[in-house]
Motif scaffolding. Structure first.
Motif, PDB file in Angstrom:
ATOM      1  N   VAL A  41       0.731  -1.214   0.029  1.00  0.00           N
ATOM      2  CA  VAL A  41      -0.285   0.187  -0.176  1.00  0.00           C
ATOM      3  C   VAL A  41       0.886   1.489   0.164  1.00  0.00           C
ATOM      4  O   VAL A  41       0.399   2.239  -1.148  1.00  0.00           O
ATOM      5  N   ALA A  42       2.173   1.436   0.910  1.00  0.00           N
ATOM      6  CA  ALA A  42       2.797   2.426   1.095  1.00  0.00           C
ATOM      7  C   ALA A  42       3.655   2.796  -0.309  1.00  0.00           C
ATOM      8  O   ALA A  42       3.411   3.826  -0.744  1.00  0.00           O
ATOM      9  N   GLU A  43       3.763   1.672  -1.221  1.00  0.00           N
ATOM     10  CA  GLU A  43       4.552   1.912  -2.305  1.00  0.00           C
ATOM     11  C   GLU A  43       3.740   2.519  -3.269  1.00  0.00           C
ATOM     12  O   GLU A  43       4.002   3.605  -4.039  1.00  0.00           O
ATOM     13  N   ARG A  44       2.444   2.268  -3.374  1.00  0.00           N
ATOM     14  CA  ARG A  44       1.331   2.913  -4.404  1.00  0.00           C
ATOM     15  C   ARG A  44       1.095   4.330  -3.922  1.00  0.00           C
ATOM     16  O   ARG A  44       1.092   5.171  -4.851  1.00  0.00           O
ATOM     17  N   MET A  45       0.777   4.556  -2.679  1.00  0.00           N
ATOM     18  CA  MET A  45       0.645   5.923  -1.957  1.00  0.00           C
ATOM     19  C   MET A  45       1.732   6.878  -2.094  1.00  0.00           C
ATOM     20  O   MET A  45       1.527   8.141  -2.313  1.00  0.00           O
ATOM     21  N   THR A  46       3.057   6.350  -2.013  1.00  0.00           N
ATOM     22  CA  THR A  46       3.885   7.165  -1.991  1.00  0.00           C
ATOM     23  C   THR A  46       4.302   7.734  -3.481  1.00  0.00           C
ATOM     24  O   THR A  46       4.496   8.999  -3.619  1.00  0.00           O
ATOM     25  N   GLY A  47       4.135   6.775  -4.458  1.00  0.00           N
ATOM     26  CA  GLY A  47       4.124   7.050  -5.833  1.00  0.00           C
ATOM     27  C   GLY A  47       3.023   8.189  -6.182  1.00  0.00           C
ATOM     28  O   GLY A  47       3.468   9.184  -6.714  1.00  0.00           O
TER      29      GLY A  47
ATOM     30  N   LEU B  23      19.814   5.252   2.966  1.00  0.00           N
ATOM     31  CA  LEU B  23      18.768   4.977   1.908  1.00  0.00           C
ATOM     32  C   LEU B  23      17.532   6.031   1.744  1.00  0.00           C
ATOM     33  O   LEU B  23      17.441   6.256   0.592  1.00  0.00           O
ATOM     34  N   ARG B  24      16.973   6.327   2.890  1.00  0.00           N
ATOM     35  CA  ARG B  24      15.815   7.382   2.790  1.00  0.00           C
ATOM     36  C   ARG B  24      16.630   8.575   2.101  1.00  0.00           C
ATOM     37  O   ARG B  24      15.964   9.357   1.266  1.00  0.00           O
TER      38      ARG B  24
ATOM     39  N   ILE C 123      13.317  11.673  -5.354  1.00  0.00           N
ATOM     40  CA  ILE C 123      12.162  12.134  -5.324  1.00  0.00           C
ATOM     41  C   ILE C 123      11.868  13.724  -5.412  1.00  0.00           C
ATOM     42  O   ILE C 123      11.009  14.167  -6.372  1.00  0.00           O
ATOM     43  N   ALA C 124      12.648  14.299  -4.643  1.00  0.00           N
ATOM     44  CA  ALA C 124      12.566  15.724  -4.685  1.00  0.00           C
ATOM     45  C   ALA C 124      13.033  16.426  -6.118  1.00  0.00           C
ATOM     46  O   ALA C 124      12.375  17.310  -6.529  1.00  0.00           O
ATOM     47  N   ASP C 125      14.064  15.981  -6.753  1.00  0.00           N
ATOM     48  CA  ASP C 125      14.565  16.364  -7.723  1.00  0.00           C
ATOM     49  C   ASP C 125      13.402  16.114  -9.021  1.00  0.00           C
ATOM     50  O   ASP C 125      12.882  17.052  -9.719  1.00  0.00           O
ATOM     51  N   ALA C 126      12.697  15.106  -8.855  1.00  0.00           N
ATOM     52  CA  ALA C 126      11.632  14.967  -9.857  1.00  0.00           C
ATOM     53  C   ALA C 126      10.523  15.813  -9.721  1.00  0.00           C
ATOM     54  O   ALA C 126       9.963  16.198 -10.567  1.00  0.00           O
ATOM     55  N   VAL C 127      10.151  15.924  -8.443  1.00  0.00           N
ATOM     56  CA  VAL C 127       9.136  16.622  -8.029  1.00  0.00           C
ATOM     57  C   VAL C 127       9.167  18.197  -8.410  1.00  0.00           C
ATOM     58  O   VAL C 127       8.350  18.836  -8.995  1.00  0.00           O
ATOM     59  N   LEU C 128      10.280  18.464  -8.100  1.00  0.00           N
ATOM     60  CA  LEU C 128      10.616  20.195  -8.462  1.00  0.00           C
ATOM     61  C   LEU C 128      10.854  20.534  -9.802  1.00  0.00           C
ATOM     62  O   LEU C 128      10.651  21.354 -10.273  1.00  0.00           O
TER      63      LEU C 128
ATOM     64  N   ALA D 106       9.810   3.398  -6.274  1.00  0.00           N
ATOM     65  CA  ALA D 106      11.231   2.757  -5.805  1.00  0.00           C
ATOM     66  C   ALA D 106      11.526   2.866  -4.645  1.00  0.00           C
ATOM     67  O   ALA D 106      12.252   2.000  -3.998  1.00  0.00           O
ATOM     68  N   HIS D 107      11.432   3.919  -3.926  1.00  0.00           N
ATOM     69  CA  HIS D 107      11.935   4.091  -2.468  1.00  0.00           C
ATOM     70  C   HIS D 107      11.235   3.087  -1.652  1.00  0.00           C
ATOM     71  O   HIS D 107      12.126   2.418  -0.946  1.00  0.00           O
ATOM     72  N   VAL D 108      10.086   2.912  -1.576  1.00  0.00           N
ATOM     73  CA  VAL D 108       9.199   1.869  -0.580  1.00  0.00           C
ATOM     74  C   VAL D 108       9.863   0.281  -1.163  1.00  0.00           C
ATOM     75  O   VAL D 108      10.026  -0.395  -0.209  1.00  0.00           O
ATOM     76  N   GLY D 109      10.049   0.132  -2.696  1.00  0.00           N
ATOM     77  CA  GLY D 109      10.584  -1.170  -2.865  1.00  0.00           C
ATOM     78  C   GLY D 109      12.057  -1.338  -2.302  1.00  0.00           C
ATOM     79  O   GLY D 109      12.294  -2.404  -1.877  1.00  0.00           O
TER      80      GLY D 109
END
Length: 230
Positions: free
Chosen positions: A100-106, A188-189, A196-201, A214-217
């Motif tokens: 669930v966290a994987e999908r929600m974080t994405g 890792l985090r 994540i931040a790079d893609a978001v910004l 990928a992070h949750v994976g």
């Protein structure tokens, strides 16, 4: 005897617009989540109403409401005529939470990338990353946990998706992190949050979604590869 919650976790954060206007019951609910993240509460630990009322400076009814929400969202268990306890996850339940966290974080990262077009929302994300890096360099677990919450709050602000703001905190990841010791998790985090931040910004919703998942994976892979506790 139950451990006391850190005083910093016993009140709401008035500067946090995502969580502004919390009720006393909300303070209990979110404070317990924060304490799980900091490992000052652990799965299987009893949640004593009188102690929580003192620690959060709220009434017993507010404590009961907060505990009822924890139970309703699967974060705590309350057998009849007994105190509530933090839920302990089986390995399969842990993997279900991670799915669930994987999908929600994405989804959160994708939604935040769409919100990056609003320049007023963007500065909090680099600030949270900088705080994470400082805490990691100082080996300060408490500061790292606080900066991690800032990071996700920044994503939620950028997303401006009320359903995500409601649902994301209820994912049972705090129990996962409190129950399992995952070697190298902070490093890792830090690396993954940077991606994540790079893609978001950049406003790249597809890349942000992929980086979040990928992070949750990677957390899942690290958890499964951890040494067994004697």
């Amino acid at each position: 005897m139950p451990r006391s919650l850190p005083s910093a976790m016993a009140a709401s954060d008035p500067a946090d617009p995502v969580n502004a206007g919390r009720s006393a019951a909300d303070q209990v609910f979110h404070g317990i989540l924060a304490a799980l993240e900091a490992r000052s509460l652990v799965p299987g630990q009893r949640l004593v109403e009188a102690d929580l009322a003192t620690q959060f400076a709220v009434g017993r009814n507010s404590v009961r409401e907060g505990l009822q929400r924890l139970v309703a969202e699967g974060l705590a268990e309350q057998p009849p005529h007994r105190s509530a306890t933090i839920r302990r996850l089986s390995e399969q339940e842990t993997l279900d939470v991670l799915d669930v966290a994987e999908r929600m974080t994405g989804l959160l990262a994708r939604s935040a990338a769409r919100g990056a077009r609003d320049p007023a929302r963007a500065p909090a994300l680099p600030a949270a990353l900088a705080a994470l890096a400082r805490a990691h360099e100082a080996n300060d677990d408490a500061a790292f946990s606080d900066a991690r919450r800032q990071f996700y709050r920044a994503l939620l602000r950028m997303s401006a998706n009320r359903e995500l703001a409601r649902l994301f905190p209820s994912i049972q990841m705090p129990i996962v992190h409190a129950q399992y010791r995952i070697p190298g998790l902070a490093a890792l985090r830090l690396a993954d949050y940077g991606r994540i931040a790079d893609a978001v910004l950049r406003g790249d919703a597809e890349a942000a979604d992929a980086a979040g998942m990928a992070h949750v994976g990677r957390v899942r892979a690290a958890l499964l590869a951890r040494p067994e506790t004697p």
